[in-house]
Enzyme design. Sequence first.
Site, PDB file in Angstrom:
ATOM      1  N   LYS A  53      64.930 -34.829  13.837  1.00  0.00           N
ATOM      2  CA  LYS A  53      64.158 -33.967  14.735  1.00  0.00           C
ATOM      3  C   LYS A  53      63.196 -33.057  13.954  1.00  0.00           C
ATOM      4  O   LYS A  53      62.051 -32.868  14.368  1.00  0.00           O
ATOM      5  CB  LYS A  53      65.127 -33.122  15.574  1.00  0.00           C
ATOM      6  CG  LYS A  53      64.466 -32.249  16.594  1.00  0.00           C
ATOM      7  CD  LYS A  53      65.458 -31.848  17.675  1.00  0.00           C
ATOM      8  CE  LYS A  53      66.626 -31.037  17.133  1.00  0.00           C
ATOM      9  NZ  LYS A  53      66.391 -29.596  17.158  1.00  0.00           N
ATOM     10  N   ARG A 128      68.445 -23.824  24.981  1.00  0.00           N
ATOM     11  CA  ARG A 128      69.677 -24.516  24.607  1.00  0.00           C
ATOM     12  C   ARG A 128      70.657 -24.555  25.783  1.00  0.00           C
ATOM     13  O   ARG A 128      71.569 -25.374  25.799  1.00  0.00           O
ATOM     14  CB  ARG A 128      70.317 -23.777  23.418  1.00  0.00           C
ATOM     15  CG  ARG A 128      71.391 -24.547  22.699  1.00  0.00           C
ATOM     16  CD  ARG A 128      72.065 -23.697  21.645  1.00  0.00           C
ATOM     17  NE  ARG A 128      71.214 -23.404  20.511  1.00  0.00           N
ATOM     18  CZ  ARG A 128      71.007 -24.243  19.495  1.00  0.00           C
ATOM     19  NH1 ARG A 128      71.601 -25.401  19.475  1.00  0.00           N
ATOM     20  NH2 ARG A 128      70.232 -23.909  18.499  1.00  0.00           N
ATOM     21  N   ARG A 170      75.429 -40.681   3.565  1.00  0.00           N
ATOM     22  CA  ARG A 170      74.489 -39.904   2.739  1.00  0.00           C
ATOM     23  C   ARG A 170      75.115 -39.512   1.397  1.00  0.00           C
ATOM     24  O   ARG A 170      76.247 -39.027   1.349  1.00  0.00           O
ATOM     25  CB  ARG A 170      74.079 -38.648   3.519  1.00  0.00           C
ATOM     26  CG  ARG A 170      72.936 -37.888   2.908  1.00  0.00           C
ATOM     27  CD  ARG A 170      72.173 -37.122   3.947  1.00  0.00           C
ATOM     28  NE  ARG A 170      72.999 -36.240   4.778  1.00  0.00           N
ATOM     29  CZ  ARG A 170      72.583 -35.717   5.938  1.00  0.00           C
ATOM     30  NH1 ARG A 170      71.381 -35.986   6.392  1.00  0.00           N
ATOM     31  NH2 ARG A 170      73.386 -34.928   6.639  1.00  0.00           N
ATOM     32  N   ARG A 203      77.969 -34.254   0.602  1.00  0.00           N
ATOM     33  CA  ARG A 203      78.156 -32.910   1.150  1.00  0.00           C
ATOM     34  C   ARG A 203      79.483 -32.825   1.889  1.00  0.00           C
ATOM     35  O   ARG A 203      79.889 -33.768   2.566  1.00  0.00           O
ATOM     36  CB  ARG A 203      77.042 -32.570   2.141  1.00  0.00           C
ATOM     37  CG  ARG A 203      75.783 -32.066   1.500  1.00  0.00           C
ATOM     38  CD  ARG A 203      74.821 -31.568   2.579  1.00  0.00           C
ATOM     39  NE  ARG A 203      73.450 -31.842   2.180  1.00  0.00           N
ATOM     40  CZ  ARG A 203      72.489 -32.247   2.994  1.00  0.00           C
ATOM     41  NH1 ARG A 203      72.744 -32.433   4.277  1.00  0.00           N
ATOM     42  NH2 ARG A 203      71.275 -32.463   2.546  1.00  0.00           N
ATOM     43  N   ARG A 214      80.347 -32.031  15.733  1.00  0.00           N
ATOM     44  CA  ARG A 214      78.962 -31.610  15.971  1.00  0.00           C
ATOM     45  C   ARG A 214      78.346 -32.380  17.135  1.00  0.00           C
ATOM     46  O   ARG A 214      77.594 -31.827  17.922  1.00  0.00           O
ATOM     47  CB  ARG A 214      78.126 -31.824  14.696  1.00  0.00           C
ATOM     48  CG  ARG A 214      78.459 -30.828  13.594  1.00  0.00           C
ATOM     49  CD  ARG A 214      77.581 -31.038  12.373  1.00  0.00           C
ATOM     50  NE  ARG A 214      76.183 -30.700  12.638  1.00  0.00           N
ATOM     51  CZ  ARG A 214      75.165 -31.064  11.855  1.00  0.00           C
ATOM     52  NH1 ARG A 214      75.383 -31.795  10.783  1.00  0.00           N
ATOM     53  NH2 ARG A 214      73.940 -30.696  12.149  1.00  0.00           N
TER      54      ARG A 214
END
Length: 268
Positions: A53, A128, A170, A203, A214
């Site tokens: 995004k 939101r 990742r 991470r 999330r």
Amino acid sequence: MASPLRAAAFADDAAGRQDKLKNSDSASHSTAPADTFFLPGPVLLLGAPGVGKGTQAQLLVTRYGIPQISTGDLLRGNIARGTELGLKAKAIMSSGRLVDDGIVNQMVLHRLQENDTHRGYILDGYPRTLDQASFLDATLASLDLPPRLPVVAISIVVAYDQLLQRITGRRICPTCKSIYNIHFNPPQVEGVCDLDACALTQRADDTEPVFIERMRTFEEQTAPVIAHYRALGRFEEADGDQSVDAVNAAIQTALLLLRQQVPQAAGR
Ligand SMILES: [Zn+2]
């Protein structure tokens, strides 16, 4: 119906006029000059963690020459400048609570009255909640701020499994900060940076449990906002499982479609 302000914006740029005449397939050239003919208006960009995004918002900012307005930036800016709202927010945050809708709404209200918003803006992280969306709609209708267009929402959609792989795959080089993905963009030697042979790291947040949490939060928060704009005929999706340029073209196509469907002047 064309206000002097809009007329001036039109006269500004003859190249933009040509751009507008092309079909949307050609709207993906990110190196093109800012399109100052098309009036994007307020655009809410939505997307789950990992859809890209931020990258897409930046491309739209460049493409249309309009600002990005994010609640994070607004909060930091108000706190840094020591505004009344910033001081209130700071007090709330330092007591460990979340800054409420009222304060965020007021920050947005002030921001929308700055000069750079008259052709539109990319909203990131706001509205939101349903309350924020209703506040924004009512504010835009009552304040009569240029470009006098209602908010449209575009959601960048990527399949759940694809997102999961993007995030859990990742790997990062701690030395040169290069980013790899074991599924889509692996290093030549497993676990080792191509550039400096350092051991790649992951991470702490890039795990499946964190991703699931999330996503759950994102879907809970976003579903009512999407339903709100969908019911008003002001919502489109863009396929996010493509190259960065192709995703951007899809967003621009969605935006053109929304602006054709939505009355050009809200409430008049
Ligand atoms: Zn490296």
